[in-house]
Write an enzyme that holds these catalytic residues in place. Structure first.
Site, PDB file in Angstrom:
ATOM      1  N   ILE A 165       0.549  -1.000   0.107  1.00 18.13           N
ATOM      2  CA  ILE A 165       0.147   0.032  -0.164  1.00 18.13           C
ATOM      3  C   ILE A 165       0.775   1.228   0.181  1.00 18.13           C
ATOM      4  O   ILE A 165       1.557   1.046   0.564  1.00 18.13           O
ATOM      5  CB  ILE A 165      -0.970   0.119   1.172  1.00 18.13           C
ATOM      6  CG1 ILE A 165      -0.088  -0.014   2.180  1.00 18.13           C
ATOM      7  CG2 ILE A 165      -1.650  -0.932   1.077  1.00 18.13           C
ATOM      8  CD1 ILE A 165      -0.906  -0.353   4.159  1.00 18.13           C
ATOM      9  N   LYS A 191       2.081  -4.457   3.599  1.00 17.39           N
ATOM     10  CA  LYS A 191       3.922  -3.759   3.765  1.00 17.39           C
ATOM     11  C   LYS A 191       3.368  -2.555   3.811  1.00 17.39           C
ATOM     12  O   LYS A 191       2.925  -2.300   2.491  1.00 17.39           O
ATOM     13  CB  LYS A 191       4.453  -4.688   2.360  1.00 17.39           C
ATOM     14  CG  LYS A 191       5.688  -3.892   2.662  1.00 17.39           C
ATOM     15  CD  LYS A 191       6.323  -3.055   2.769  1.00 17.39           C
ATOM     16  CE  LYS A 191       6.849  -2.381   1.089  1.00 17.39           C
ATOM     17  NZ  LYS A 191       6.900  -0.496   1.821  1.00 17.39           N
ATOM     18  N   PRO A 192       3.478  -2.033   4.543  1.00 13.59           N
ATOM     19  CA  PRO A 192       2.858   0.500   4.433  1.00 13.59           C
ATOM     20  C   PRO A 192       3.875   0.063   3.785  1.00 13.59           C
ATOM     21  O   PRO A 192       4.658  -0.187   3.586  1.00 13.59           O
ATOM     22  CB  PRO A 192       2.629  -0.113   5.819  1.00 13.59           C
ATOM     23  CG  PRO A 192       2.687  -0.933   7.056  1.00 13.59           C
ATOM     24  CD  PRO A 192       3.712  -2.224   5.862  1.00 13.59           C
ATOM     25  N   THR A 245       2.161   4.535 -10.392  1.00  9.68           N
ATOM     26  CA  THR A 245       1.563   2.798 -12.480  1.00  9.68           C
ATOM     27  C   THR A 245       3.122   2.074 -12.775  1.00  9.68           C
ATOM     28  O   THR A 245       3.205   1.072 -13.199  1.00  9.68           O
ATOM     29  CB  THR A 245       1.232   3.622 -13.273  1.00  9.68           C
ATOM     30  OG1 THR A 245      -0.224   3.925 -13.541  1.00  9.68           O
ATOM     31  CG2 THR A 245       1.300   2.642 -15.017  1.00  9.68           C
ATOM     32  N   GLU A 265      -4.258  -1.261  -7.584  1.00 10.05           N
ATOM     33  CA  GLU A 265      -5.072   0.482  -7.705  1.00 10.05           C
ATOM     34  C   GLU A 265      -3.895   1.443  -8.543  1.00 10.05           C
ATOM     35  O   GLU A 265      -2.532   1.510  -7.495  1.00 10.05           O
ATOM     36  CB  GLU A 265      -5.263   0.834  -7.006  1.00 10.05           C
ATOM     37  CG  GLU A 265      -6.741  -0.262  -6.198  1.00 10.05           C
ATOM     38  CD  GLU A 265      -8.296  -0.096  -6.464  1.00 10.05           C
ATOM     39  OE1 GLU A 265      -8.189   0.884  -7.769  1.00 10.05           O
ATOM     40  OE2 GLU A 265      -8.906  -1.249  -6.418  1.00 10.05           O
ATOM     41  N   CYS A 299      -5.447   9.560  -5.867  1.00 11.69           N
ATOM     42  CA  CYS A 299      -4.818   9.222  -7.267  1.00 11.69           C
ATOM     43  C   CYS A 299      -5.889   9.575  -8.125  1.00 11.69           C
ATOM     44  O   CYS A 299      -5.599   9.770  -9.109  1.00 11.69           O
ATOM     45  CB  CYS A 299      -4.800   7.374  -6.739  1.00 11.69           C
ATOM     46  SG  CYS A 299      -6.634   7.064  -5.694  1.00 11.69           S
ATOM     47  N   GLN A 346       8.274  13.796  -2.312  1.00 10.42           N
ATOM     48  CA  GLN A 346       7.308  13.784  -2.881  1.00 10.42           C
ATOM     49  C   GLN A 346       7.797  15.797  -3.619  1.00 10.42           C
ATOM     50  O   GLN A 346       6.533  16.275  -4.362  1.00 10.42           O
ATOM     51  CB  GLN A 346       5.981  13.897  -2.631  1.00 10.42           C
ATOM     52  CG  GLN A 346       5.007  14.047  -2.843  1.00 10.42           C
ATOM     53  CD  GLN A 346       4.805  13.250  -4.721  1.00 10.42           C
ATOM     54  OE1 GLN A 346       5.675  11.743  -4.601  1.00 10.42           O
ATOM     55  NE2 GLN A 346       3.675  13.727  -5.548  1.00 10.42           N
ATOM     56  N   GLU A 397       0.897  12.869 -13.643  1.00  9.61           N
ATOM     57  CA  GLU A 397       0.503  12.743 -13.133  1.00  9.61           C
ATOM     58  C   GLU A 397       1.095  13.628 -12.258  1.00  9.61           C
ATOM     59  O   GLU A 397       2.507  13.207 -11.747  1.00  9.61           O
ATOM     60  CB  GLU A 397      -0.144  10.939 -12.196  1.00  9.61           C
ATOM     61  CG  GLU A 397      -0.406  10.857 -10.623  1.00  9.61           C
ATOM     62  CD  GLU A 397      -0.572   9.862 -10.333  1.00  9.61           C
ATOM     63  OE1 GLU A 397       0.272   9.629  -9.993  1.00  9.61           O
ATOM     64  OE2 GLU A 397      -1.706   9.749  -9.297  1.00  9.61           O
TER      65      GLU A 397
END
Ligand code: NAP
Ligand code: MG
Length: 485
Positions: A165, A191-192, A245, A265, A299, A346, A397
């Protein structure tokens, strides 16, 4: 005086600070959750998880390597048969108990989510946590009704599920993955994401409290290799992934040739289409919520706005006015609309894409009145006009609070331009005409279409994309299918 209080005072605003007072009890170090207990990693390696709003370390987290993933898989495998044989109504009771404990601890969990990830407390408190509890309640209800979910067909669990995730909705993504897997009788290795492991680990504590049988859920934290080790482990019988992706593509290659069902996802560049006949004030709120919710770390963010040309000027001016009112700052202040960007990495990615947008000739509108806090990771909400379909900001994105505004003249043009993307996660349509909604919604290449609303979620509604936004659905009846044979 806190940074936000300072900023508010400097701007002469009249809001009083509304700091969240709850403080979750955060340990200095967290182990891996394997076979019902917290353990150090075999190598003893740890990494830090930080609060992106302050830059301060919250805790040290165990870094799982191959031996640890093996141990987690072994625990999940040995817990499997008993959990699978258990009557559905008994499994359901564990999920109901977990859902109730989540509700009881929801304020602490919301604060923890905000501290570890940077999202505003009003979102983690009012959106994430209620949905987390709802997902467990909803799936608890399915556990003893699977024979009606798949009428006439006996269903069996798949076995050990490897679930990976991302960091944008850490606990909610854990709930989306865990609840259906457990309801259907599977066991899990989860798995976080590297930057947001804390709420999953606190969820593990709640699992201990409700006496969930050891090994049914195992949580391995780590970065770099850990996700790949989980997805490619030979014990895994199903892989579920939410993330970028690029990594989704790698996982398809890595699971190819093995009979492992995969659900992905992935990313998006979702269109929000506003027609001239729409209720403009509502549409403005929908566009604002579509892109500036969770700093744009969503997302399905409505990151491409298409406005009918006849109202473009009015709409953009109203959007600019609304944007000025957004309060950026301390995520733990209950008045904050936009919190911290999740990580330095990010933030750099957002900055670089915005620079590219300007270099390519799009016009940046950045009208934040409030000075950004000095420490931590921040990016003001903004939008681009003068965007061409070929511009990077119209195609890639950004995963940040950056909107690209474009216009269209006819419904046909809106449909064509909205669909001109490799992604297909979500779309929004704003119009007064029901017939237009049905026609356009049916022609959107998107897994989810919202009409006169945006970002609405429900455990009973399947969620997922088409094209490069992935495949498979999570939530609702459709979401159960991936977890049964
Ligand atoms: P990411 O880099 O793909 O990471 C997602 C998860 O995969 C993290 O736990 C990551 O671990 C792990 N991972 C990294 N490399 C891996 C590999 N080779 N094999 C297996 N696992 C690997 O994505 P992100 O930056 O965290 O999340 C943002 C992306 O997720 C965006 O593109 C967003 O659109 C997408 N997203 C989609 C949905 C949806 O429902 N469609 C929902 C939320 C987010 P580390 O943390 O250790 O790198
Ligand atoms: Mg963190």
């Amino acid at each position: 005086m806190t940074q936000t209080e300072g900023a508010v005072a400097a701007a002469g605003w009249d809001y009083s600070p509304a700091p969240e007072r709850t403080r979750p009890d955060i340990e200095s170090e967290y182990g891996l959750f394997i076979d019902g207990e917290f353990r150090k990693s075999r190598s003893g390696k740890v990494f830090d998880t930080i609060n992106p709003a302050t830059g301060e370390r919250l805790a040290r987290i165990a870094q799982a390597d191959e031996a640890d993933v093996d141990a987690a898989m072994a625990a999940a495998r040995s817990a499997g048969p008993k959990w699978a044989r258990m009557k559905g109504r008994e499994r359901g009771k564990y999920l109901f108990r977990l859902a109730r404990r989540i509700q009881e601890c929801s304020r602490e969990l919301a604060v923890l989510e905000t501290m570890d990830g940077g999202k505003p407390i009003k979102e983690s408190r009012d959106v994430d946590l209620p949905l987390v509890a709802q997902h467990f309640f909803y799936h608890a209800g399915w556990a003893d009704k699977l024979q009606w979910a798949f009428a006439g067909r006996p269903v069996r669990p798949r076995g050990v599920c490897g679930q990976i995730i991302p960091w944008n909705f850490p606990l909610l993504m854990a709930a989306w993955k865990l609840a259906p897997a457990l309801a259907c009788g599977n066991t899990v290795v989860l798995k976080p994401a590297e930057t947001t492991p804390l709420t999953a680990l606190h969820l593990a504590r709640l699992m201990q409290e409700i006496d969930l049988p050891p090994g049914v859920v195992n949580i391995v934290t780590g970065f770099g290799e850990t996700g790949r080790l989980v997805a490619t482990h030979s014990a895994v019988r199903k892989v579920a992934f939410t993330g970028s992706t690029g990594v989704g593509r790698t996982l398809m290659q890595e699971t190819a040739g093995r009979e492992i069902p995969l659900t992905l996802e992935l990313g998006g560049k979702s269109p929000n289409i506003v027609f001239a006949d729409a209720a403009i004030d509502q549409a403005i709120e929908g566009v604002v919520g579509g892109i500036w919710f969770n700093q744009g770390h969503v997302c399905c963010a409505g990151s491409r706005l298409f406005v009918e040309e006849s109202i473009l000027e009015t709409f953009v001016s109203a959007l600019r006015d609304r944007m000025k009112q957004l309060r950026v700052g301390d995520p733990l202040d209950k008045n904050t609309d936009i919190g911290a960007i999740n990580s330095e990495g990010q933030l750099e990615r957002i900055r670089s894409l915005v620079r590219t947008g300007q270099e390519e000739g799009a016009i940046l509108h950045d009208v934040q009145a409030e000075p950004l806090p000095k420490k931590g990771c921040w990016f003001p909400p903004c939008f681009f006009t003068g965007v061409q379909p070929s511009h990077t900001v119209a195609r890639e994105e950004i995963f940040g609070p950056v909107l690209s505004v474009m216009s269209f003249r006819t419904p046909e043009e809106a449909i064509r331009r909205a669909n001109a993307t490799p992604y297909g996660l979500a779309a929004g349509i704003w119009t007064d005409k029901g017939s237009k909604i049905f026609e356009i919604a049916s022609r959107m290449d998107a897994g989810i279409v919202w009409c006169n609303s945006y970002n609405q979620f429900d455990a009973a509604a399947p969620f997922g994309g088409v094209k490069e936004s992935g495949f498979g659905r999570e939530g609702g009846l459709h979401g159960l299918r991936a977890y049964v044979r």
